[in-house]
Scaffold this motif. Structure first.
Motif, short mmCIF file in Angstrom:
data_model
loop_
_atom_site.label_atom_id
_atom_site.label_comp_id
_atom_site.label_asym_id
_atom_site.label_seq_id
_atom_site.Cartn_x
_atom_site.Cartn_y
_atom_site.Cartn_z
N SER A 199 0.81 -1.24 0.12
CA SER A 199 0.09 0.09 -0.06
C SER A 199 0.71 1.19 -0.01
O SER A 199 0.54 2.33 -0.70
N VAL A 200 1.72 1.24 0.78
CA VAL A 200 2.66 2.36 0.98
C VAL A 200 3.58 2.72 -0.53
O VAL A 200 3.64 3.81 -1.07
N PHE A 203 0.96 4.21 -3.18
CA PHE A 203 0.90 5.74 -2.88
C PHE A 203 2.14 6.34 -3.18
O PHE A 203 1.98 7.44 -3.91
N ARG A 204 3.46 5.97 -2.94
CA ARG A 204 4.58 6.50 -3.50
C ARG A 204 4.72 6.39 -4.90
O ARG A 204 5.17 7.71 -5.71
N ASN A 206 1.87 6.78 -6.95
CA ASN A 206 1.10 7.59 -7.48
C ASN A 206 0.72 8.76 -6.55
O ASN A 206 -0.21 8.94 -6.12
N PRO A 207 1.51 9.78 -6.91
CA PRO A 207 1.48 11.17 -6.27
C PRO A 207 0.04 11.58 -6.40
O PRO A 207 -0.51 12.28 -5.46
N CYS A 210 -2.46 10.20 -4.12
CA CYS A 210 -2.39 10.89 -2.75
C CYS A 210 -3.08 12.38 -2.61
O CYS A 210 -3.64 12.30 -1.55
N VAL A 213 -6.85 11.54 -2.44
CA VAL A 213 -7.34 10.89 -1.25
C VAL A 213 -7.17 12.22 -0.41
O VAL A 213 -8.22 12.17 0.56
N LEU A 214 -6.37 12.84 -0.39
CA LEU A 214 -6.55 14.30 0.56
C LEU A 214 -7.64 15.03 0.31
O LEU A 214 -8.39 15.38 1.36
N GLN A 335 -7.80 5.42 2.58
CA GLN A 335 -8.64 6.67 2.40
C GLN A 335 -9.65 6.75 3.58
O GLN A 335 -9.52 8.03 4.07
N GLY A 338 -7.60 7.96 6.61
CA GLY A 338 -7.18 9.53 6.50
C GLY A 338 -8.29 10.60 6.97
O GLY A 338 -8.30 11.47 7.45
#
Length: 386
Positions: A199-200, A203-204, A206-207, A210, A213-214, A335, A338
């Motif tokens: 998962s990490v 995300f790395r 696919n910025p 991120c 998601v934010l 998601q 967060g």
């Protein structure tokens, strides 16, 4: 085959007449706004702690089991609330709800996507997710209309008994789901700890994901406060409870167009344009609600609900189209984790300003949060998201 079952589950999980008088029922039992915010924080902390582990369990041992567990625990929540008289009773009920939400959130979206994938319809995920949300909203509208009438004729507790019955039906429907036989690109289930690593790494790589998601975190957390406290807003305007169902139905109805048209809007406009538009309307809407303490504030709330309908299909679709099935529920859980982390932080501010300036002050704080994020997203998304 799972699609209609997911629709039916959403219908009965949203056929909850207790929600239309929830804040009044809690206030009647001695719960202040500050106490309610504390329970919201308990809910959010529970999800933060359990969201990713539950997503991994759903990916590893089955999404159906987690959805079934979630429905069962939600039923337990209503049973506790019926007899709740102390803060810790409400806290315990919301703790169960947090576990239930953690169990089912990522699992449901993953089950939907993989069910579509089996039939080669995964590109229509946003459309089906929108329709799933429409079932949710339509059922909730019916529950609100009936719930406000029932609350004016009977005790508030009666609505909670009906809600418990509806949730038990969803338990039965959840047991009928079929686990999709879909394999990820890895070809087999990876070790438990490797889900976190995968998962990490996702995300790395696919910025842009991120940032999406934010966006979902901030807008979702902001919307949760208007969904939770619109009843108190109406109460401060001295609107009789018998009309709460009509307002609730109207607010939920306004979220339907965004859910139904999300897949069309995505084809015609850039993701960045859509998110900037939604965030701008939310910022101005919350500011107006906080400053203008009269009936015109209901128009601003209506606009917030109207533009917010697109958020869930927009963000979820963007993410799911870019991930592998082997970690689908896990990523979706990140998601949600967060979102609830943001909910904890904003909840503290909302609770403080609400205690100082009533619910109007809380909405003013959310306006500042949305406005600040609008500026941040405007700057950072220029080259990251089209």
């Amino acid at each position: 085959m799972n699609i209609w079952k997911l629709y039916a589950i959403r219908i009965f999980q949203s056929l909850i007449p207790a929600y239309v008088i929830e804040r009044l029922f809690w206030e009647q039992r001695g719960m202040t706004i500050q106490m309610v915010v504390y329970t919201e924080i308990i809910f959010a902390i529970t999800i933060v702690l359990l969201e990713v582990p539950s997503g991994i369990i759903a990916d590893k041992w089955g999404r159906k089991n987690m959805i079934l567990l979630g429905a069962f625990l939600e039923g337990g929540m209503f049973l506790i609330l019926i007899f709740a008289t102390e803060f810790w009773h409400f806290a315990a009920a919301i703790f169960l709800s947090g576990i239930a939400n953690s169990a089912s959130r990522g699992a449901e979206n993953a089950l939907l996507y993989d069910s579509l994938l089996l039939n080669g319809r995964e590109r229509s995920f946003e459309k089906y997710l929108g329709r799933l949300n429409v079932c949710d909203v339509t059922s909730a509208i019916l529950a609100a209309l009936c719930g406000s009438f029932l609350a004016s004729e009977f005790t508030f507790e009666f609505n909670y008994w009906l809600s418990l019955a509806s949730m038990l039906i969803s338990v039965c429907l959840s047991s009928m789901l079929i686990e999709p036989a879909v394999k990820g690109n890895t070809g087999e289930s990876v070790a438990f700890k490797e889900y976190i690593v995968a998962s990490v790494q996702f995300f790395r790589r696919n910025p842009s994901v991120c940032l999406m998601v934010l966006s979902g975190m901030v807008t979702g957390a902001s919307l949760s406060f208007v969904w939770e406290f619109w009843q108190l807003y109406l109460n401060r305007l001295e609107i009789p409870v018998v009309y709460f169902g009509l307002f609730s139905a109207a607010f939920m109805f306004l979220s339907l167009p965004g859910n139904l048209l999300a897949h069309i809007l995505i084809d015609r406009f850039k993701y960045r344009t859509l998110l900037l538009t939604v965030t701008a309307f939310m910022s101005v809407g919350f500011l107006y609600v906080s400053l203008i303490k009269d009936f015109t504030g209901l128009v601003a709330i209506s606009i917030i609900f109207l533009v917010s309908g697109i958020i869930d299909p927009l963000v979820s679709g963007y993410i799911h189209h870019r991930m592998d099935s082997s970690i689908r529920a896990t990523i979706d859980s990140f998601q949600s984790l967060g979102l609830n982390a943001v909910l904890i932080m904003t909840g503290l501010g909302f609770g403080y300003f609400s205690s100082e300036f009533d619910v109007f002050g809380g909405f003013g704080f959310i306006a500042v949060i949305c406005g600040g994020y609008f500026l941040y997203f405007l700057i950072t998304s220029k080259d990251a998201i089209e």
